[in-house]
Design a protein around this motif. Structure first.
Motif, short mmCIF file in Angstrom:
data_model
loop_
_atom_site.label_atom_id
_atom_site.label_comp_id
_atom_site.label_asym_id
_atom_site.label_seq_id
_atom_site.Cartn_x
_atom_site.Cartn_y
_atom_site.Cartn_z
N ASP A 95 12.06 32.43 41.13
CA ASP A 95 12.67 31.15 41.50
C ASP A 95 13.26 31.19 42.91
OD1 ASP A 95 12.05 29.92 39.04
OD2 ASP A 95 13.89 30.69 38.11
N ARG A 98 10.41 30.98 45.53
CA ARG A 98 9.89 29.61 45.65
C ARG A 98 10.86 28.75 46.46
NH1 ARG A 98 5.78 26.67 43.31
NH2 ARG A 98 6.20 24.46 43.05
N GLN A 102 10.14 26.97 50.16
CA GLN A 102 10.30 25.53 50.31
C GLN A 102 11.34 25.19 51.37
OE1 GLN A 102 10.88 24.68 46.09
NE2 GLN A 102 8.82 23.81 45.97
N VAL A 108 3.69 25.43 49.04
CA VAL A 108 3.48 26.17 47.80
C VAL A 108 2.68 25.28 46.85
CG1 VAL A 108 5.58 27.57 48.07
CG2 VAL A 108 5.66 25.44 46.77
N LEU A 111 3.21 24.70 40.00
CA LEU A 111 3.35 25.81 39.07
C LEU A 111 2.20 25.80 38.08
CD1 LEU A 111 7.16 25.66 38.23
CD2 LEU A 111 5.98 27.41 39.57
N SER A 125 3.38 30.82 37.52
CA SER A 125 2.89 31.38 38.79
C SER A 125 2.70 30.24 39.78
CB SER A 125 1.58 32.15 38.59
OG SER A 125 0.54 31.29 38.20
N PHE A 126 2.64 30.61 41.06
CA PHE A 126 2.31 29.67 42.13
C PHE A 126 1.72 30.44 43.29
CE2 PHE A 126 6.59 30.94 43.30
CZ PHE A 126 6.56 31.03 44.68
N PHE A 128 0.99 30.63 47.69
CA PHE A 128 1.41 30.25 49.03
C PHE A 128 0.65 31.11 50.02
CE2 PHE A 128 4.23 33.60 47.67
CZ PHE A 128 4.44 34.39 48.79
#
Length: 142
Positions: A95, A98, A102, A108, A111, A125-126, A128
């Motif tokens: 968290d 992320r 941002q 990004v 999710l 997950s994400f 970038f």
């Protein structure tokens, strides 16, 4: 380390500016920079960043391409990043990463939930990108 089971040792990423790349990975992911001073002084060919006790990312400058002779055509890989690398983080670090990205206006992805990985199904997950176009997936399992 005395455990000799198979493990991921390192991934080499092609980068335009290895010092800047090391800074990106240190600032955003908390990876420890290695050999940056030596690289800047010209005593080593590239710096690295440490993910954990066992794994590093080598940050190879595009100018190294002409020295890539271990296999025919290896020199042509410069500038062609890997598809992506994936880092697994604890939920709070996930968290925080992320949010940091941002805050810096680093794009990004949305999710994803329940995607398969090395440790089974990841809860979230994400993706970038780094400044050189390498794609990083961040995930957590717990």
């Amino acid at each position: 380390m005395t455990d000799n089971t198979t493990r991921l040792d390192h991934v080499v990423l092609w980068v335009r500016d290895p010092v800047a790349a090391a800074g990106f990975y240190e600032k955003n992911l908390g990876f420890e920079p290695l050999r940056v001073t030596e690289y800047a002084a010209g005593t080593v060919s590239f710096p690295s960043v440490r993910l954990n006790d066992e794994t590093i990312l080598d940050l190879a400058p595009h100018t190294m391409a002409d020295r890539m002779r271990m296999l025919p055509g290896a020199d042509a890989s410069a500038g062609h990043p890997v598809n992506h690398i994936c880092v697994s983080l604890p939920p709070d670090d996930f968290d925080a990463l992320r949010a940091r990205l941002q805050e810096q206006s680093i794009p990004v992805s949305d999710l994803s939930h329940d995607s398969y990985g090395a440790r089974g199904m990841a809860r979230r997950s994400f993706y970038f990108g780094d400044p050189d176009g390498n794609i990083i997936e961040a995930r957590h399992y717990e």
